[in-house]
Design a protein around this motif. Sequence first.
Motif, short mmCIF file in Angstrom:
data_model
loop_
_atom_site.label_atom_id
_atom_site.label_comp_id
_atom_site.label_asym_id
_atom_site.label_seq_id
_atom_site.Cartn_x
_atom_site.Cartn_y
_atom_site.Cartn_z
N GLN A 145 0.83 -1.20 0.00
CA GLN A 145 0.00 0.00 0.00
C GLN A 145 0.87 1.25 0.00
O GLN A 145 1.71 1.44 0.86
CB GLN A 145 -0.90 -0.03 1.23
N GLY A 146 0.68 2.09 -1.00
CA GLY A 146 1.43 3.34 -1.10
C GLY A 146 2.74 3.21 -1.85
O GLY A 146 3.40 4.21 -2.12
N PHE A 147 3.16 1.97 -2.20
CA PHE A 147 4.44 1.77 -2.87
C PHE A 147 4.30 1.06 -4.21
O PHE A 147 5.22 1.09 -5.02
CB PHE A 147 5.40 0.97 -1.98
N GLY A 148 3.21 0.35 -4.43
CA GLY A 148 3.01 -0.34 -5.70
C GLY A 148 3.35 -1.82 -5.62
O GLY A 148 3.52 -2.39 -4.55
N GLU A 149 3.46 -2.45 -6.82
CA GLU A 149 3.73 -3.88 -6.90
C GLU A 149 5.21 -4.17 -6.82
O GLU A 149 6.04 -3.42 -7.35
CB GLU A 149 3.16 -4.46 -8.20
N MET A 150 5.53 -5.29 -6.17
CA MET A 150 6.91 -5.75 -5.99
C MET A 150 6.88 -7.19 -5.51
O MET A 150 5.81 -7.74 -5.30
CB MET A 150 7.66 -4.85 -4.99
N THR A 151 8.05 -7.78 -5.32
CA THR A 151 8.09 -9.14 -4.79
C THR A 151 7.80 -9.11 -3.29
O THR A 151 7.94 -8.07 -2.63
CB THR A 151 9.47 -9.80 -5.02
N LEU A 152 7.42 -10.25 -2.76
CA LEU A 152 7.07 -10.34 -1.35
C LEU A 152 8.26 -9.97 -0.46
O LEU A 152 8.12 -9.23 0.51
CB LEU A 152 6.56 -11.74 -1.02
N ARG A 153 9.45 -10.47 -0.79
CA ARG A 153 10.63 -10.17 0.03
C ARG A 153 10.93 -8.67 0.03
O ARG A 153 11.22 -8.08 1.06
CB ARG A 153 11.85 -10.93 -0.46
N THR A 154 10.81 -8.02 -1.12
CA THR A 154 11.05 -6.57 -1.21
C THR A 154 10.01 -5.80 -0.41
O THR A 154 10.33 -4.84 0.27
CB THR A 154 11.04 -6.12 -2.68
N ALA A 155 8.76 -6.25 -0.49
CA ALA A 155 7.69 -5.58 0.26
C ALA A 155 7.91 -5.70 1.76
O ALA A 155 7.75 -4.73 2.50
CB ALA A 155 6.34 -6.17 -0.13
N VAL A 156 8.31 -6.89 2.22
CA VAL A 156 8.55 -7.08 3.66
C VAL A 156 9.75 -6.25 4.10
O VAL A 156 9.70 -5.58 5.14
CB VAL A 156 8.76 -8.58 3.98
N ALA A 157 10.81 -6.22 3.30
CA ALA A 157 11.99 -5.42 3.64
C ALA A 157 11.65 -3.93 3.67
O ALA A 157 12.10 -3.20 4.56
CB ALA A 157 13.12 -5.69 2.65
N THR A 158 10.86 -3.47 2.71
CA THR A 158 10.46 -2.06 2.67
C THR A 158 9.59 -1.73 3.86
O THR A 158 9.78 -0.69 4.51
CB THR A 158 9.70 -1.76 1.36
#
Length: 108
Positions: A12-25
């Motif tokens: 939310q607020g950052f867009g689509e990405m891989t799960l690992r990148t989303a968790v790290a972000t």
Amino acid sequence: MTSDPEEQVRLQGFGEMTLRTAVATLMQLAPGERADAAIFRVRDDVRLAQSEIAELASHWGIEPAPNVRSPGLVPDQHWPDVVRGMVREAPLPSLMVAFLVGMLVARR
């Protein structure tokens, strides 16, 4: 539980990405922002629970950002710690050149 780190999700607020990148972000956000953010799976638009995100982060070794309120509250780093960190991350040829330059300067 979704444990495929390459699965496509939407932060939310950052867009689509891989799960690992989303968790790290997500883990780099401040604790208040982290609680408000959400990760949704792209394939079925299901929101991941905060407990599931925390479990994935610990499983992958992703640490949450420290809760720092003010730069004045962060302890000053001592120069030996700074230099030690730089030496640990420097490639060997750079260290050799730095040593030789240091020797030339010390001999003058």
